[in-house]
Every structure is written in C-alpha cells, then in structure tokens.
Design a protein around this motif. Structure first.
Motif, PDB file in Angstrom:
ATOM      1  N   VAL A 180       0.854  -1.195   0.000  1.00  0.00           N
ATOM      2  CA  VAL A 180       0.000   0.000   0.000  1.00  0.00           C
ATOM      3  C   VAL A 180       0.884   1.236   0.000  1.00  0.00           C
ATOM      4  O   VAL A 180       1.786   1.364   0.840  1.00  0.00           O
ATOM      5  CB  VAL A 180      -0.945   0.015   1.220  1.00  0.00           C
ATOM      6  CG1 VAL A 180      -1.619   1.382   1.350  1.00  0.00           C
ATOM      7  CG2 VAL A 180      -1.997  -1.075   1.092  1.00  0.00           C
ATOM      8  N   SER A 181       0.642   2.134  -0.928  1.00  0.00           N
ATOM      9  CA  SER A 181       1.342   3.418  -0.973  1.00  0.00           C
ATOM     10  C   SER A 181       0.315   4.533  -0.881  1.00  0.00           C
ATOM     11  O   SER A 181      -0.777   4.429  -1.461  1.00  0.00           O
ATOM     12  CB  SER A 181       2.137   3.562  -2.276  1.00  0.00           C
ATOM     13  OG  SER A 181       3.160   2.600  -2.354  1.00  0.00           O
ATOM     14  N   GLY A 182       0.653   5.588  -0.179  1.00  0.00           N
ATOM     15  CA  GLY A 182      -0.283   6.695  -0.080  1.00  0.00           C
ATOM     16  C   GLY A 182       0.181   7.773   0.873  1.00  0.00           C
ATOM     17  O   GLY A 182       1.255   7.692   1.475  1.00  0.00           O
ATOM     18  N   LYS A 183      -0.659   8.774   0.983  1.00  0.00           N
ATOM     19  CA  LYS A 183      -0.382   9.871   1.899  1.00  0.00           C
ATOM     20  C   LYS A 183      -0.571   9.423   3.335  1.00  0.00           C
ATOM     21  O   LYS A 183      -1.248   8.424   3.617  1.00  0.00           O
ATOM     22  CB  LYS A 183      -1.313  11.057   1.581  1.00  0.00           C
ATOM     23  CG  LYS A 183      -1.026  11.722   0.250  1.00  0.00           C
ATOM     24  CD  LYS A 183      -2.125  12.689  -0.157  1.00  0.00           C
ATOM     25  CE  LYS A 183      -2.283  13.837   0.816  1.00  0.00           C
ATOM     26  NZ  LYS A 183      -3.325  14.801   0.364  1.00  0.00           N
ATOM     27  N   VAL A 184       0.009  10.179   4.239  1.00  0.00           N
ATOM     28  CA  VAL A 184       0.004   9.843   5.665  1.00  0.00           C
ATOM     29  C   VAL A 184      -0.790  10.873   6.456  1.00  0.00           C
ATOM     30  O   VAL A 184      -0.679  12.080   6.213  1.00  0.00           O
ATOM     31  CB  VAL A 184       1.449   9.791   6.200  1.00  0.00           C
ATOM     32  CG1 VAL A 184       1.464   9.676   7.721  1.00  0.00           C
ATOM     33  CG2 VAL A 184       2.203   8.619   5.570  1.00  0.00           C
ATOM     34  N   LEU A 185      -1.600  10.382   7.398  1.00  0.00           N
ATOM     35  CA  LEU A 185      -2.243  11.274   8.361  1.00  0.00           C
ATOM     36  C   LEU A 185      -1.389  11.265   9.624  1.00  0.00           C
ATOM     37  O   LEU A 185      -1.289  10.245  10.306  1.00  0.00           O
ATOM     38  CB  LEU A 185      -3.658  10.800   8.699  1.00  0.00           C
ATOM     39  CG  LEU A 185      -4.401  11.734   9.666  1.00  0.00           C
ATOM     40  CD1 LEU A 185      -4.877  12.984   8.929  1.00  0.00           C
ATOM     41  CD2 LEU A 185      -5.568  11.026  10.328  1.00  0.00           C
TER      42      LEU A 185
ATOM     43  N   ASP B 258       5.127  -2.205   2.573  1.00  0.00           N
ATOM     44  CA  ASP B 258       5.281  -3.444   1.806  1.00  0.00           C
ATOM     45  C   ASP B 258       5.215  -4.613   2.786  1.00  0.00           C
ATOM     46  O   ASP B 258       6.191  -4.903   3.486  1.00  0.00           O
ATOM     47  CB  ASP B 258       6.621  -3.403   1.079  1.00  0.00           C
ATOM     48  CG  ASP B 258       6.824  -4.584   0.132  1.00  0.00           C
ATOM     49  OD1 ASP B 258       6.274  -5.672   0.407  1.00  0.00           O
ATOM     50  OD2 ASP B 258       7.562  -4.425  -0.856  1.00  0.00           O
ATOM     51  N   LEU B 259       4.068  -5.283   2.818  1.00  0.00           N
ATOM     52  CA  LEU B 259       3.906  -6.397   3.760  1.00  0.00           C
ATOM     53  C   LEU B 259       4.778  -7.603   3.397  1.00  0.00           C
ATOM     54  O   LEU B 259       5.441  -8.157   4.280  1.00  0.00           O
ATOM     55  CB  LEU B 259       2.436  -6.793   3.869  1.00  0.00           C
ATOM     56  CG  LEU B 259       2.126  -7.987   4.778  1.00  0.00           C
ATOM     57  CD1 LEU B 259       2.673  -7.785   6.179  1.00  0.00           C
ATOM     58  CD2 LEU B 259       0.623  -8.243   4.822  1.00  0.00           C
ATOM     59  N   PRO B 260       4.812  -8.066   2.139  1.00  0.00           N
ATOM     60  CA  PRO B 260       5.673  -9.208   1.829  1.00  0.00           C
ATOM     61  C   PRO B 260       7.131  -8.983   2.223  1.00  0.00           C
ATOM     62  O   PRO B 260       7.790  -9.888   2.735  1.00  0.00           O
ATOM     63  CB  PRO B 260       5.515  -9.364   0.305  1.00  0.00           C
ATOM     64  CG  PRO B 260       4.144  -8.852   0.033  1.00  0.00           C
ATOM     65  CD  PRO B 260       3.980  -7.673   0.976  1.00  0.00           C
TER      66      PRO B 260
END
Length: 212
Positions: A7-12, A153-155
């Motif tokens: 998962v990639s994305g902005k951070v809160l 990156d979980l894996p």
C-alpha cells in the motif's frame, strides 16, 4: 476480507499517544454492528465542533478546521501514523471499522493496545510497529511535505520513504499469510471445509445417536 499486499499513499500524522477507542469511535455509534458506515464518525469528538449521533447526518455538522483529519493537505490519506499505545481503552471492534471506513489500510505506531492490535488483523488492517525514532522520522517527513507518499510493503516487511529510507518491521508468519491472502478467521476455517465434512461424516457413523 480485503487482502493486504503493498500500500502506498499519503500519511495522516496523528502525533498523539494513548489514543483510546472512545476517541477513535465514540460510544453512541456502537448501537450499529453493520461493520460499514462508520468512516464519517472517525475521531468524532475531535473532528466536529458539535455533538453527533447515528441519527444526525455528518454532512450537516460543523467540522473542526484545526483537527488534522480535516486539513485539506491530508485528504485521501491511507496510512495513519500515531504515537505509543494506540487503540487503548475498550475492546470495541468498531474502532477498526471506522478507520477502514475512512480509507485507512495501515496504522504505524511504536505500540498498540493488545485487543485493538488483534482486531486489525481480523479486518484486513495492518498495524505496523516501528521504533519511536522511526515513527518520529516519518512524522517529521510529513510535516515538511504533507503530500509525501509512503509505501508499506507487507511481503518485504518494510516501510519505505521517497528519500530511500527503509524501516523493517516484524509480524507473526500466520497473520502475514492471512493478510496477504485476504483471509479472516472464517476464511481460514473454510479452507479446511473438506476435512470438517469428512470428520462430521465419520462422527455420524460412529455416534449416530447424537444426530437423532
């Protein structure tokens, strides 16, 4: 349950410690057990200037412009970063449902309350544990550039920043597998459906009186 891979994305950046489940989703919303529809009530007491209930349309309420979730630069964030002991308080699973409903797939913190931590895995949410210094570094990165994209990156069991900084994290192997495959406890059980049916058939033959 939705699978979790990368998962990639902005951070809160929720730079607070000891955020309890009543802050995540207040008690008046626990009347519903649908698992959906809780996103607008996430951090309700901090998010709005007026009180709310399930009967009040969130669109009609007054948002608190000072709360980080309402700031336009953090709109669409998928990863929440907080401080230690996140999810403490009561055991309500609604806390994870609210985070999920608001679009979050991952929480990063130095530590969590045990029940909240477990509830995350049951609902396809990844709770990443990083060192305090690493959490602080991510928060500082987001302060400098709220639009920064962080990758979980979980894996590979890594959190990666655009700067190239990489932080590894630990996760129990079974939980990792279930998240990647999108399996909750029911899904794991159903994988053994043939064995369960075979056992029930043998049981019916060996103890028929139990089925009369």
């Amino acid at each position: 349950m939705r699978a979790f891979n990368v998962v990639s994305g902005k951070v809160l950046p929720l730079d607070r410690a000891n955020v309890d489940t009543d802050a995540i989703i207040p008690k008046q919303y626990l009347k519903s057990i649908r698992k959906t529809g809780f996103g607008p009530f996430l951090f309700d007491d901090w998010r709005y200037l007026d009180a709310g209930t399930l009967d009040i349309d969130p669109v009609t309420r007054r948002p608190n412009p000072e709360f980080v979730l309402n700031r336009p630069e953090h709109a669409g964030a998928r990863i929440l970063v907080a401080q230690e002991n996140f999810g403490c308080g009561s055991s309500r699973e609604h806390a994870v449902w609210a985070l999920d409903g608001a679009g979050f797939r991952c929480v990063i913190a130095p530590s969590y309350a045990d029940i909240f931590f477990s509830n995350c895995f049951k609902n396809g949410m990844l709770p990443v544990v990083l060192k305090q210094a690493e959490v602080s570094a991510i928060l500082e990165t987001v302060r400098r550039d709220p639009a920064v994209q962080v990758t979980v990156d979980l894996p590979a069991q890594q959190v990666r920043l655009p700067s190239g900084e990489t932080y590894g994290f630990q996760i129990e192997a079974g939980r990792k597998r279930d998240l990647i495959e999108g399996l909750d406890e029911i899904g794991v059980t159903l994988q053994k459906a043939d064995s369960i049916r075979a056992y029930e058939s043998r049981r019916r033959e060996s103890a028929p009186w139990l089925f009369q």
